[in-house]
Design an enzyme around this catalytic site. Structure first.
Site, PDB file in Angstrom:
ATOM      1  N   HIS A 139      23.702  40.783  67.407  1.00 58.67           N
ATOM      2  CA  HIS A 139      24.393  40.802  68.699  1.00 58.67           C
ATOM      3  C   HIS A 139      25.715  41.551  68.602  1.00 58.67           C
ATOM      4  O   HIS A 139      26.574  41.416  69.469  1.00 58.67           O
ATOM      5  CB  HIS A 139      24.600  39.371  69.195  1.00 58.67           C
TER       6      HIS A 139
ATOM      7  N   GLU B 145      32.204  49.029  43.337  1.00 55.81           N
ATOM      8  CA  GLU B 145      33.094  49.371  42.226  1.00 55.81           C
ATOM      9  C   GLU B 145      32.344  50.094  41.104  1.00 55.81           C
ATOM     10  O   GLU B 145      32.937  50.849  40.345  1.00 55.81           O
ATOM     11  CB  GLU B 145      33.744  48.085  41.685  1.00 55.81           C
TER      12      GLU B 145
ATOM     13  N   LYS C  67      47.616  50.049  42.865  1.00 53.67           N
ATOM     14  CA  LYS C  67      48.517  49.268  42.000  1.00 53.67           C
ATOM     15  C   LYS C  67      49.742  50.096  41.632  1.00 53.67           C
ATOM     16  O   LYS C  67      50.868  49.596  41.648  1.00 53.67           O
ATOM     17  CB  LYS C  67      47.789  48.847  40.719  1.00 53.67           C
TER      18      LYS C  67
HETATM   19  O1  PA5 Z   1      34.992  44.140  38.175  1.00 56.64           O
HETATM   20  C1  PA5 Z   1      36.139  44.289  37.783  1.00 56.64           C
HETATM   21  O2  PA5 Z   1      36.384  44.704  36.659  1.00 56.64           O
HETATM   22  C2  PA5 Z   1      37.301  43.935  38.673  1.00 56.64           C
HETATM   23  O3  PA5 Z   1      36.883  43.578  39.948  1.00 56.64           O
HETATM   24  C3  PA5 Z   1      38.089  42.778  38.072  1.00 56.64           C
HETATM   25  O4  PA5 Z   1      37.237  41.678  37.917  1.00 56.64           O
HETATM   26  C4  PA5 Z   1      39.281  42.400  38.941  1.00 56.64           C
HETATM   27  O5  PA5 Z   1      40.083  43.524  39.170  1.00 56.64           O
HETATM   28  C5  PA5 Z   1      40.097  41.306  38.274  1.00 56.64           C
HETATM   29  O6  PA5 Z   1      40.535  41.708  37.009  1.00 56.64           O
HETATM   30  P1  PA5 Z   1      41.065  40.683  35.959  1.00 56.64           P
HETATM   31  O7  PA5 Z   1      39.987  39.752  35.603  1.00 56.64           O
HETATM   32  O8  PA5 Z   1      41.513  41.499  34.804  1.00 56.64           O
HETATM   33  O9  PA5 Z   1      42.232  39.946  36.592  1.00 56.64           O
END
Ligand code: PA5
Length: 444
Positions: A320, A299, A435
């Site tokens: 394996h 990410e 989303k």
């Molecule tokens: O690293 C990030 O920002 C994302 O992976 C969020 O943690 C994830 O989308 C969850 O978001 P939130 O804490 O707003 O529910």
């Protein structure tokens, strides 16, 4: 506390160049990256790079004082007393850090740490059967829960919380249900914040300047860990130790292992055209740590059509299956191996007079000895015959202090590595695409 260290021995040519670089002798083709990483570190410390409003994680270790941890430990102790099961609701960075540490430290065949509640997870996907099973099993157990969402609006945890809150209220009544819920969210905004205020839940704040995947050392990670029976003080000490190692005024290449790791990755990605980084280990307890790492790097770096794709493998199991491809398939990889130096137990392989299975050549040896040789042999096979550059991260022991070091090390290296690719490591614009479509299809 023993320190985590890096071993470039198995990188062959790349490993030799990196080893020389760390000793101060950068090859010509490494010099531009050296400069990029030095620049990355400068803008990280000055706070002048992109995403500089999300640098709060840098100083989290030193903020984990006794005073900061005490209220978390106190509430966690209350939850531990009254629950057989503790449900942790969250997704992505709001869930993986806690799970990574819990799964690494709990006994592998026991459901939980001794005298600690079983931790179950919710809101990390939308599986209906999973939710039905979870609700049905919670009918039978005393439980508490925490709901974690920085934005307070994420669909998966919001749906899970709606269902579990309803279940909890039905089981215990509204007043006791309130005492069995902790909310961890933004200090001012989001639906979860409004709900938590209205219901009077005990709440902890996710700091504005800490993004989800960098939040394991905030209550996001610390509260579930404390409920699960993890020593969060020791975790904090590990992170503090790593912060000390990485944050001297000038970048010392010989000791700054985050800069070394960033150099390894970016040299092979930008300089040698590798596309995939495989995080592997010979201990299955690292599985969720690998998941956390995958999210952290995927990410943070996968932007503007750039970035190493983070993949993972569990050895010897995956030798394996994936082993064939790693050894002999397309040469896309670099490999980073999480190498545990010392386990917690001893199991010796017995002698057998008949030796019908032909295994007497390892009789009297520990299972860990065989695993070590498998690791050594795999590193040689992948790097020498397979041409895969291998970096080993040596982890002295599997405990809170080592994991605290490791978490902060990866966060720091990820920031340097992202800046060295000229991207903002702290946003995640691509996550919105699914989303948008999902909300349209749901008629939101
Ligand atoms: O690293 C990030 O920002 C994302 O992976 C969020 O943690 C994830 O989308 C969850 O978001 P939130 O804490 O707003 O529910």
């Amino acid at each position: 506390m023993k320190d985590i260290s890096l071993d470039f021995r198995f990188g062959l040519e790349a490993g030799k160049s990196l080893q020389a670089a760390i000793a101060g002798d950068f090859s010509q083709d490494m010099l531009p990256l050296k400069e990029k990483i030095e620049h990355a570190r400068r803008i990280l410390l000055d706070g002048t790079g992109p995403g500089n409003d999300f640098l709060g994680w840098l100083r989290l270790p030193e903020m984990l004082t006794e005073e900061a941890l005490a209220p978390i430990l106190e509430k966690a102790a209350e939850f531990r007393k009254k629950s057989h099961v503790f449900v942790c609701i969250g997704i992505g960075g709001s869930y993986l850090g806690a799970r990574a540490v819990i799964e690494a430290l709990k006994p592998q065949l026991a459901p939980a740490l001794p005298d600690s509640p079983l931790v179950l997870y919710a809101g990390h996907h939308l599986g209906e059967d999973y939710m039905a099973e979870l609700l049905a099993s919670l009918d039978r157990f005393e439980y508490t829960l925490c709901v974690i969402s920085k934005s307070g609006t994420t669909t998966e945890p919001a749906i899970a919380f709606r269902l579990l809150r309803g279940h909890l209220e039905k089981k215990y009544g509204k007043a006791e249900a309130r005492r069995r819920i902790v909310a961890i969210t933004d200090k001012a905004k989001g639906a979860l914040k409004i709900l938590a205020d209205q219901e009077g839940y005990t709440s902890y704040v996710v700091p504005d300047n800490v993004g989800g995947r960098f939040s394991v050392l905030t209550p996001v990670g610390l509260f579930p860990l404390a409920v699960a029976g993890i020593d969060i003080r020791a975790l904090a000490r590990g992170a503090q130790r790593m912060r000390q190692r990485l944050s001297g005024e000038n970048l010392d290449w010989s000791s700054n292992i985050a800069a070394q790791y960033a150099l390894f990755r970016q040299f092979l990605y930008q300089g040698k055209g590798k596309k995939i980084e495989l995080l592997s280990s010979f201990d299955s307890r690292f599985h969720y740590l690998c998941q956390w790492w995958t999210q952290l790097f995927g990410e943070s770096e996968g932007k503007q059509h750039k970035g190493l794709f983070p993949a993972q493998a569990a050895f010897t199991t995956d030798l394996h299956s994936l082993g064939q491809y790693i050894q002999d398939g397309e040469r896309l990889f670099l490999e980073t191996l999480l190498s545990l130096q010392e386990g917690n137990s001893r199991v010796e392989i017995p002698c057998d007079e008949e030796n019908l299975d032909g295994m007497d050549f390892v009789a009297g040896k520990r299972v860990s000895f065989v695993n070590e040789k498998a690791e050594e042999g795999t590193c040689m096979a992948h790097s020498q015959e397979g041409g895969v550059p291998v970096l080993r991260i040596r982890i002295p022991s599997l405990d809170e202090a080592s994991l605290g070091q490791l978490l902060y090390f990866f966060e720091y290296a990820c920031a340097l590595s992202g800046y060295a690719m000229d991207i903002n490591p702290f946003d995640q614009p691509g996550v919105e695409a699914y989303k948008k479509n999902m909300f349209r299809l749901l008629g939101k």
